[in-house]
Design a protein around this motif. Structure first.
Motif, short mmCIF file in Angstrom:
data_model
loop_
_atom_site.label_atom_id
_atom_site.label_comp_id
_atom_site.label_asym_id
_atom_site.label_seq_id
_atom_site.Cartn_x
_atom_site.Cartn_y
_atom_site.Cartn_z
N ALA A 161 0.96 -1.38 -0.06
CA ALA A 161 0.18 0.03 -0.13
C ALA A 161 1.02 1.17 0.08
CB ALA A 161 -0.84 0.14 1.08
N ALA A 181 -4.10 0.52 -2.22
CA ALA A 181 -3.47 -0.82 -1.91
C ALA A 181 -3.43 -1.73 -2.93
CB ALA A 181 -4.23 -1.54 -0.52
N LEU A 203 -7.96 3.76 -1.23
CA LEU A 203 -8.43 3.48 0.25
C LEU A 203 -9.34 4.40 0.73
CD1 LEU A 203 -4.79 2.68 1.76
CD2 LEU A 203 -6.54 1.13 0.90
N GLU A 209 -2.54 3.06 5.47
CA GLU A 209 -1.79 2.24 4.38
C GLU A 209 -1.26 0.84 5.26
OE1 GLU A 209 -1.43 5.53 4.66
OE2 GLU A 209 -0.80 6.48 2.81
N ALA A 213 -2.02 -2.71 4.02
CA ALA A 213 -1.33 -3.73 3.51
C ALA A 213 -1.29 -5.08 4.12
CB ALA A 213 0.35 -3.34 3.65
#
Length: 425
Positions: A161, A181, A203, A209, A213
């Protein structure tokens, strides 16, 4: 830009210890050959191989010039000076101890080392993304070991991400500054990655992030496994090997919310506590090597499910748990094979499925369950909803600096971790 490069090489050493030839996988004309062919070719030339990967990318020695051999030796020497030495996931010092050359006349060396790479440029339908976190997956291990027919050197990794830096032609559904991502972008062990639009998910503002991920790739897998590969029904029972792992925890969290009785297996008591906390009703602790008692263990699983066995097995382990899974299924049960962490399942006679009660066996992949942007977006939306309501969490996540990718893969193979592993550039 820094990226993590994989250098593969096979060094051939004559009986008296002199270096005869180094065959870099990246040499011109390289091809994929079964390891037994490599073994035979080496023996014909008076050289005796020791380490056998499932497949080795190699150039037959007769096609290597002296200059290519010299260049190959330089490549290996530079790589070994820049990184820890590893053979099949173990440090070279333990995997290939210093002994007379006649005992170890062939060495297969896999090196993960951070190196400088040119900044990528997006092509049609592609994004260049500044990577905030890259996920470590068993697929990356397969590539490093040569199980996947990929050319080397390469930058491993396929999920992560980050923030979009630039977009290529035909990728205008995204813009620089968008947070995304992804689940399939080769070369994600890097500071910047090229991400196909078809694999990218925008996202929401409330999803970080690192959380994306950690959760999205396995979350997408858990979503399609439980809705498409085998649509689970309340009141059923499911067996989840490695219930404290990355995908295992996702499944253990999702299935009870749908009324499914989860039986998990783990390798330690610590992991058993994690699996129970995630939602597994019953957990069996199976230390390494105990999987060779499938009938005895399956009988215990049938006891836990009222004598009937489980309706479905979601197995990402492969060789070590395959027989246990088959023996634990009820009549007309479904075995969903989603990985091979312990190695591939040996050749299998489908007639056994009939004898075991008309069982079903499937080997699905995410690529066939995210065939259009709309399908991917729908599945991702449910994963994000699970993050918001607490069904899925990113709490059991282990972070490594990018330069420690080799250690991350070693820990993953050694089953020394729980939850998701992330590399932070």
């Amino acid at each position: 830009m820094r990226g993590l490069g994989v250098f593969w090489a096979v060094e051939l050493v004559r009986d008296r210890g002199t270096r005869e030839m180094l065959v870099p996988y990246a040499a011109s004309g390289a091809q994929t050959r079964p390891v037994d062919e490599v073994v035979a070719a080496c023996k014909e030339r008076g050289m005796w191989p020791v380490y056998n990967f499932n497949r080795i990318h190699v150039v037959p020695p007769c096609t290597i010039t002296d200059e290519e051999a010299r260049q190959g030796l330089e490549i290996l020497d530079e790589a070994l000076n820049a990184a820890d030495r590893h053979v099949n996931g173990r440090p070279l010092s333990t995997a290939c101890p210093a002994t007379p050359a006649e005992r170890y006349p062939m060495r297969a060396v896999v090196v993960l080392t951070v190196t400088e790479c040119p900044d990528p440029v997006p092509g049609p339908g592609e994004l260049v993304v500044r990577v905030a976190a890259a996920g470590v997956n068993y697929k990356d291990v397969y590539e490093r070991e040569g199980r996947s027919p990929l050319a080397a050197p390469l930058v491993p990794g396929s999920e992560g991400a980050g923030t979009v830096l630039s977009v290529g032609p035909g990728a205008d559904t995204f813009a620089p500054g968008d947070r995304v991502a992804w689940w399939s972008a080769p070369g994600s062990y890097a500071e910047q990655a090229v991400v196909p639009v078809r694999a990218a998910v925008r996202l929401p503002a409330d999803i970080t992030e690192q959380a994306a991920a950690a959760v999205l790739p396995q979350g997408l897998t858990a979503q399609y496994l439980t809705t498409s590969s085998y649509p689970v029904i309340a009141g059923e029972a499911a067996l989840v090997p490695t219930a404290a792992g990355g995908l295992g925890q996702q499944l253990v969290r999702v299935l009870p919310r749908r009324g499914v009785h989860v039986v998990g297996t783990v390798s330690t008591e610590t992991k058993a506590r994690i699996a129970r906390a995630a939602g597994a009703r019953d957990v069996l602790v199976l230390p390494p090597g105990s999987g060779n008692r499938p009938a005895e263990l399956a009988a215990r699983i049938r006891e836990l499910t009222g004598g009937r066995g489980v309706e479905v097995v979601f197995d990402g382990v492969g060789k070590d748990t395959f027989e246990l899974g088959l023996a634990s299924l009820r009549r007309r049960g479904t075995f969903v094979l989603v990985g091979a962490a312990s190695g591939p399942v040996p050749p299998f006679d489908p007639q056994r499925l009939a004898a075991a009660g008309s069982l079903f066996l499937t080997r699905p992949t995410l690529v066939d369950h995210a065939t259009a942007p709309e399908e991917l977006a729908t599945r991702a939306a449910e994963v994000f909803a699970w993050l918001r309501d607490g069904t899925l969490t990113a709490t059991h996540t282990t972070h490594y600096p990018l330069a420690q990718a080799a250690q991350a893969q070693t820990d993953l193979q050694g089953r020394r971790t729980t939850g998701k592993l992330l590399l932070i550039p």
